[in-house]
Every structure is written in C-alpha cells, then in structure tokens.
Design a protein around this motif. Structure first.
Motif, PDB file in Angstrom:
ATOM      1  N   MET A 101       6.770  -4.433  -1.117  1.00 52.97           N
ATOM      2  CA  MET A 101       8.244  -4.840  -0.054  1.00 52.97           C
ATOM      3  C   MET A 101       8.415  -4.135   0.879  1.00 52.97           C
ATOM      4  N   ILE A 102       8.644  -2.957   1.201  1.00 57.25           N
ATOM      5  CA  ILE A 102       8.311  -2.079   2.052  1.00 57.25           C
ATOM      6  C   ILE A 102       7.589  -2.286   3.233  1.00 57.25           C
ATOM      7  N   ASP A 103       6.466  -2.121   2.990  1.00 61.91           N
ATOM      8  CA  ASP A 103       5.109  -1.888   3.452  1.00 61.91           C
ATOM      9  C   ASP A 103       5.415  -3.765   4.481  1.00 61.91           C
ATOM     10  N   ALA A 104       5.917  -4.598   3.681  1.00 60.26           N
ATOM     11  CA  ALA A 104       5.676  -5.991   4.610  1.00 60.26           C
ATOM     12  C   ALA A 104       6.461  -5.661   5.708  1.00 60.26           C
ATOM     13  N   GLN A 105       7.548  -5.750   5.517  1.00 62.33           N
ATOM     14  CA  GLN A 105       9.056  -5.697   5.984  1.00 62.33           C
ATOM     15  C   GLN A 105       8.658  -4.932   7.606  1.00 62.33           C
ATOM     16  N   ILE A 106       7.974  -3.661   7.176  1.00 63.27           N
ATOM     17  CA  ILE A 106       7.837  -2.433   8.257  1.00 63.27           C
ATOM     18  C   ILE A 106       6.761  -2.895   9.294  1.00 63.27           C
ATOM     19  N   GLY A 107       5.963  -2.920   8.310  1.00 62.00           N
ATOM     20  CA  GLY A 107       4.801  -3.838   9.408  1.00 62.00           C
ATOM     21  C   GLY A 107       2.947  -2.449   8.680  1.00 62.00           C
ATOM     22  N   PHE A 108       3.148  -2.285   7.302  1.00 60.77           N
ATOM     23  CA  PHE A 108       2.265  -1.781   6.759  1.00 60.77           C
ATOM     24  C   PHE A 108       1.793  -2.412   5.516  1.00 60.77           C
ATOM     25  N   GLY A 109       1.940  -3.965   5.998  1.00 58.46           N
ATOM     26  CA  GLY A 109       1.347  -4.072   4.884  1.00 58.46           C
ATOM     27  C   GLY A 109      -0.004  -4.661   4.921  1.00 58.46           C
ATOM     28  N   MET A 110      -0.725  -4.157   5.651  1.00 56.97           N
ATOM     29  CA  MET A 110      -2.252  -3.866   5.556  1.00 56.97           C
ATOM     30  C   MET A 110      -2.679  -2.764   5.778  1.00 56.97           C
ATOM     31  N   VAL A 111      -2.288  -2.246   5.279  1.00 55.13           N
ATOM     32  CA  VAL A 111      -2.328  -0.680   4.710  1.00 55.13           C
ATOM     33  C   VAL A 111      -2.417   0.103   3.187  1.00 55.13           C
ATOM     34  N   ASN A 112      -3.120   0.024   2.835  1.00 54.78           N
ATOM     35  CA  ASN A 112      -3.512   0.369   1.554  1.00 54.78           C
ATOM     36  C   ASN A 112      -4.218   1.997   1.487  1.00 54.78           C
ATOM     37  N   GLN A 117      -5.798   6.304 -11.089  1.00 56.37           N
ATOM     38  CA  GLN A 117      -4.932   5.815 -12.505  1.00 56.37           C
ATOM     39  C   GLN A 117      -5.618   4.154 -12.214  1.00 56.37           C
ATOM     40  N   SER A 118      -5.137   3.734 -11.726  1.00 54.74           N
ATOM     41  CA  SER A 118      -6.158   1.677 -11.601  1.00 54.74           C
ATOM     42  C   SER A 118      -7.196   1.768 -10.841  1.00 54.74           C
ATOM     43  N   ASN A 119      -7.707   2.439  -9.904  1.00 55.88           N
ATOM     44  CA  ASN A 119      -9.214   2.241  -9.036  1.00 55.88           C
ATOM     45  C   ASN A 119      -8.575   0.858  -8.500  1.00 55.88           C
ATOM     46  N   ILE A 120      -7.001   0.510  -8.081  1.00 54.68           N
ATOM     47  CA  ILE A 120      -7.388  -0.275  -6.858  1.00 54.68           C
ATOM     48  C   ILE A 120      -6.263   0.023  -5.565  1.00 54.68           C
ATOM     49  N   GLN A 121      -6.548  -0.742  -4.884  1.00 49.71           N
ATOM     50  CA  GLN A 121      -5.705  -0.306  -3.828  1.00 49.71           C
ATOM     51  C   GLN A 121      -3.855  -0.805  -3.741  1.00 49.71           C
ATOM     52  N   VAL A 122      -3.331   0.458  -3.363  1.00 53.13           N
ATOM     53  CA  VAL A 122      -2.020   0.592  -3.244  1.00 53.13           C
ATOM     54  C   VAL A 122      -1.198   0.430  -2.274  1.00 53.13           C
ATOM     55  N   PRO A 123       0.245  -0.210  -1.787  1.00 48.08           N
ATOM     56  CA  PRO A 123       0.606   0.230  -0.903  1.00 48.08           C
ATOM     57  C   PRO A 123       1.150   0.973  -0.721  1.00 48.08           C
TER      58      PRO A 123
END
Length: 261
Positions: A101-112, A117-123
């Motif tokens: 939620m924070i990344d989506a607001q400040i402009g880091f939504g595309m940065v992962n 642990q889960s081998n997935i992209q996280v914010p």
C-alpha cells in the motif's frame, strides 16, 4: 522378545509423530521457515527437539488399525505445527501488505525485490519492514517463545488429539482478517501524508497552471513518503512488541481451539 519388539515399535512411532509436528513448524514460521536457512540446521534442530521432548511421553499407546489410520494421525500432527507457524507468520505478512500500500502511494509500485522465503517479488518498503520485524522478533526472543508454544501444545493437544473445530476455523479467519487491519494501521500515517501532499499539489496546479504537477509531484511524494517512514520508525519497534504479544496470545487461543470447540 515380542514385548520388547512392541515397545520398540511404539517408541519409534512416538518419536516419528513428535518429529512430524516439530518439522512442520519449519514450513511457514517466520524465522525457521526461511528457505535461506540451511536445511541441515532445520533437520538437526527438529531431531534434537524430538529426542528432548519424546521421552516425556513415556509409554503412550498410539492406536491405529491400518496404514490409512496412521497416515491420518501423521497428517494431524503436521497440521498442528503448520497452523501454529501460519498464525505466527500473519504478523509478518502484514508487513508486506502494508509495504504494498505504501509503495503504491509513494511511487514504488513497480519496484519489487525477491523474497528468499517465498521466491516471489515483494514490495520494496514491505521487504524493509519485514526485515526490521524479523530483527525485533529475534531481539525479543520471539523464536524461543514460538518454539516453546509448540512444545507446550502437547499439554493441550496431545498426540492424535487434533480436532478441526468450528472455533478453530473462526479464530483462523479472525487472524487472517486482522492481518489486513494491522497492515492498514501501519501504512496509514504514510498514506495520510502522501494524500495531504496530493491535495496540496491539486491546489497548487489550480493556482499555478504553468507548473507541471506530474514532474514535481513524483519526487515530492517519494521524499515525503520516505520522510514519513523515517519519522514513524522510532515508535515502530514498540508497535511490533505489541503485535508480537497479540500474536502469541492468538497462538495460545488457536492451540486451545484445536482440542475443543
């Protein structure tokens, strides 16, 4: 000789079932479940814990009539450890949700970044909050309390005593719902600060039409969001202490609901 053989088989079954419950904690728990934790360390800790705990049960008879019945008993023991690990992981999952939620607001939504642990992209911010939460969790000996809760679960849920009760399902749903509530409360100060900046930019764009609000707004939101994150960090550790206390309280409630409705 038959009595000795029967006693040996019974002991082996007890050790095996204790090992299953101990090992299942490592599947999803916040510290022990990380994939970058060496496998031999997990196995060694599980085996050591088994040989420490299993002798306390004495000669407990495990009743089963077929291989299917025994498989069900093994699955029950596995579920006990997995559910405890799941509840403990919910607080840390809230860090990722808040970070998203924070990344989506400040402009880091595309940065992962990649979560090992889960081998997935996280914010990005979520991963920072998660690592900080792990450090605080280790500092307050949360991993010891989590492991102790699993050991004490035998007092409430002995071997082959797991019950899928209605209260267990309701408590798990409550924990799942509260994860989103925790995430919203963590991210609210930063989201509110960015929202105020959006209103200010809207007023500024009406006052000075020549200004390109998009070019000015993006770096300003990033700077404001990081500043707000910096300001809340001193009190964030106290918030985590409270969340960990809630987590251990929920684990106790969940364990109680495994044995009775």
């Amino acid at each position: 000789m038959s009595e000795i053989t029967e006693l040996f088989i019974n002991k082996f079954i007890i050790y095996l079932l204790v090992l299953v419950r101990m090992t299942s904690l490592f599947v999803i728990s916040p510290v022990f479940g990380r994939q970058n934790m060496p496998s031999y360390l997990k196995v060694g800790l599980a085996v050591f814990s088994t040989f420490t705990i299993a002798p306390l049960f004495g000669n407990v008879a495990i009743e089963y009539t077929s291989l299917i019945d025994f498989s069900i008993i093994v699955f029950k023991e596995f579920l006990v450890g997995v559910i405890i690990g799941f509840v403990s992981y919910m607080v840390f999952a809230a860090m990722f949700v808040a970070g998203q939620m924070i990344d989506a607001q400040i402009g880091f939504g595309m940065v992962n970044v990649l979560d090992p642990q889960s081998n997935i992209q996280v914010p990005l911010v979520g991963n920072f909050l998660y690592i900080f939460a792990i450090l605080v969790f280790l500092l307050v000996d949360g991993h010891h309390i989590l492991f102790s809760a699993l050991v004490k679960s035998y007092n409430v849920v002995p071997i082959n005593s797991f019950l899928l009760t209605e209260s267990l399902v309701n408590n798990l749903v409550t924990v799942f719902v509260e994860t989103f509530s925790i995430a919203l409360k963590i991210g609210f100060p930063i989201i509110a600060a960015v929202l105020i900046s959006e209103v200010a930019l809207g007023i500024l764009s009406r006052t000075v039409p020549q200004m390109n609000v998009f070019i000015v707004g993006l770096p300003m939101k990033i700077a404001l969001g990081l500043l707000a994150l910096l300001l809340i960090m001193p009190g964030f550790s106290n918030t985590l202490d409270y969340l960990f206390e809630r987590m251990f309280a929920y684990i106790s409630i969940i364990i109680q609901s495994m044995a009775k409705g």
